[in-house]
Design an enzyme around this catalytic site. Sequence first.
Site, PDB file in Angstrom:
ATOM      1  N   ARG A 153      30.866  41.066  43.870  1.00 58.15           N
ATOM      2  CA  ARG A 153      29.565  40.382  43.791  1.00 58.15           C
ATOM      3  C   ARG A 153      29.667  39.064  43.037  1.00 58.15           C
ATOM      4  O   ARG A 153      29.203  38.031  43.496  1.00 58.15           O
ATOM      5  CB  ARG A 153      28.547  41.295  43.104  1.00 58.15           C
ATOM      6  CG  ARG A 153      28.086  42.427  43.994  1.00 58.15           C
ATOM      7  CD  ARG A 153      27.074  43.275  43.275  1.00 58.15           C
ATOM      8  NE  ARG A 153      27.647  43.915  42.112  1.00 58.15           N
ATOM      9  CZ  ARG A 153      27.664  45.235  41.909  1.00 58.15           C
ATOM     10  NH1 ARG A 153      27.145  46.034  42.791  1.00 58.15           N
ATOM     11  NH2 ARG A 153      28.203  45.740  40.828  1.00 58.15           N
ATOM     12  N   ARG A 234      37.195  40.270  31.818  1.00 57.75           N
ATOM     13  CA  ARG A 234      37.588  41.005  30.610  1.00 57.75           C
ATOM     14  C   ARG A 234      38.870  40.384  30.058  1.00 57.75           C
ATOM     15  O   ARG A 234      39.777  40.007  30.823  1.00 57.75           O
ATOM     16  CB  ARG A 234      37.856  42.483  30.921  1.00 57.75           C
ATOM     17  CG  ARG A 234      36.602  43.340  31.140  1.00 57.75           C
ATOM     18  CD  ARG A 234      35.792  43.514  29.854  1.00 57.75           C
ATOM     19  NE  ARG A 234      34.627  44.352  30.024  1.00 57.75           N
ATOM     20  CZ  ARG A 234      33.398  43.927  30.309  1.00 57.75           C
ATOM     21  NH1 ARG A 234      33.166  42.626  30.459  1.00 57.75           N
ATOM     22  NH2 ARG A 234      32.390  44.777  30.419  1.00 57.75           N
ATOM     23  N   GLU A 263      37.705  40.671  20.518  1.00 60.80           N
ATOM     24  CA  GLU A 263      36.462  39.899  20.395  1.00 60.80           C
ATOM     25  C   GLU A 263      35.752  40.251  19.099  1.00 60.80           C
ATOM     26  O   GLU A 263      35.488  41.432  18.853  1.00 60.80           O
ATOM     27  CB  GLU A 263      35.556  40.177  21.598  1.00 60.80           C
ATOM     28  CG  GLU A 263      36.181  39.664  22.894  1.00 60.80           C
ATOM     29  CD  GLU A 263      35.303  39.887  24.131  1.00 60.80           C
ATOM     30  OE1 GLU A 263      34.195  40.424  23.995  1.00 60.80           O
ATOM     31  OE2 GLU A 263      35.751  39.515  25.221  1.00 60.80           O
ATOM     32  N   HIS A 282      31.628  35.544  24.910  1.00 62.65           N
ATOM     33  CA  HIS A 282      31.246  36.601  25.873  1.00 62.65           C
ATOM     34  C   HIS A 282      29.731  36.525  26.184  1.00 62.65           C
ATOM     35  O   HIS A 282      28.975  37.446  25.863  1.00 62.65           O
ATOM     36  CB  HIS A 282      31.627  37.989  25.320  1.00 62.65           C
ATOM     37  CG  HIS A 282      31.758  39.033  26.406  1.00 62.65           C
ATOM     38  ND1 HIS A 282      32.625  40.091  26.329  1.00 62.65           N
ATOM     39  CD2 HIS A 282      31.107  39.185  27.595  1.00 62.65           C
ATOM     40  CE1 HIS A 282      32.513  40.845  27.408  1.00 62.65           C
ATOM     41  NE2 HIS A 282      31.601  40.312  28.206  1.00 62.65           N
TER      42      HIS A 282
HETATM   43  C1  DGY Z   1      29.115  43.293  31.357  1.00 62.47           C
HETATM   44  O1  DGY Z   1      27.956  43.689  31.544  1.00 62.47           O
HETATM   45  O2  DGY Z   1      30.087  43.956  31.711  1.00 62.47           O
HETATM   46  C2  DGY Z   1      29.304  41.944  30.721  1.00 62.47           C
HETATM   47  O3  DGY Z   1      30.592  41.740  30.312  1.00 62.47           O
HETATM   48  C3  DGY Z   1      28.348  41.716  29.562  1.00 62.47           C
HETATM   49  O4  DGY Z   1      27.078  41.603  30.038  1.00 62.47           O
END
Ligand code: DGY
Length: 326
Positions: A153, A234, A263, A282
């Site tokens: 997506r 990630r 992080e 992030h």
């Molecule tokens: C997720 O939802 O996986 C994002 O990294 C943070 O919103």
Amino acid sequence: MTRKILQPALRILSKECLVTIGKGKDQLSDKGEFLKEVKNKHAILCTLLDKIDATVMDAAGEGLKVISSYSTGVDHIDIKEATKRGIYVTCTGDVLTESTADLAFALIIATPRRIIQGHNFVIQKKWVGGWDPELLLGSDVYGKTLGIIGLGRIGSAVARRARGFDMKIYYHNQHRNILSEKLTGARLVDFDSIMIESDFLTLHCTLNNRTYHLINETNLRQMKQTAFLINTARGHIINELHLIKALQSKWIAGAGLDVFETEPPLKTNLLLKMENVVLLPHIGSATVSTRAKMAEVAANNLLLVLHKRRPIALANPSVAKHDQIN
Ligand code: DGY
């Protein structure tokens, strides 16, 4: 709830549940306390900072039916263990797609065009000589080749944006995404080709055993010296030490990162000292409306499972096999 999140989560949940909210702002620093709090709970609403493993599930006890994550990625949850125990794991699905794609594209532009350096240059009052033919020269985005690893997506939403920049789009994915190919002209290529051909390589795959350190010294060396690496997925998908080496040795031109292996990055992380990077905390999904939508979905997912109804986004569909859920 492991911590307070945006409304309407609590509004929705407190109509039907007795809610305990964790105090922590950071990672579940006091796991001991969390393990005590989670006892006898039917549901957990967690964030991506909370590692939900067998210990947590044991501590909750047999009554635990659902772990609803306030995130789309669920790599912080032991899905196999939850599935084995018949616990539903839900996530926020596609509500963050467009916001995250916007941020990925912001990095695709900000990194080569040296936007942050330019801003700092002005506010630090270093801009003294007026217009300069050689000031902060960067690289173009328009018409370049964009490589997308993971054309799901978010990857597809980035591809749609790239069309407006007349980019040639290559992708690498487990399966063909014919719809996105039709919409964007994206072409499926093998892994080596995407590393070799991309001017911008953007990561949109999930983190799992196959993608852990997918980007490493071997393939960073294959990239163009003028290429930029963008990561809003990630941190562990990239071997960060290898990336640092690649940036220092100029195997690639730069990186735009919204996610890191640790992080926040440790103070000693050499990325923090580099010029050819744009680093963000992030914030891919961090818009008011997206975070509120995520809160709504996370709360509703949780209630739907408790009502034996299908949640909006289920991360472990095989758990539902033996349940009568509608
Ligand atoms: C997720 O939802 O996986 C994002 O990294 C943070 O919103």
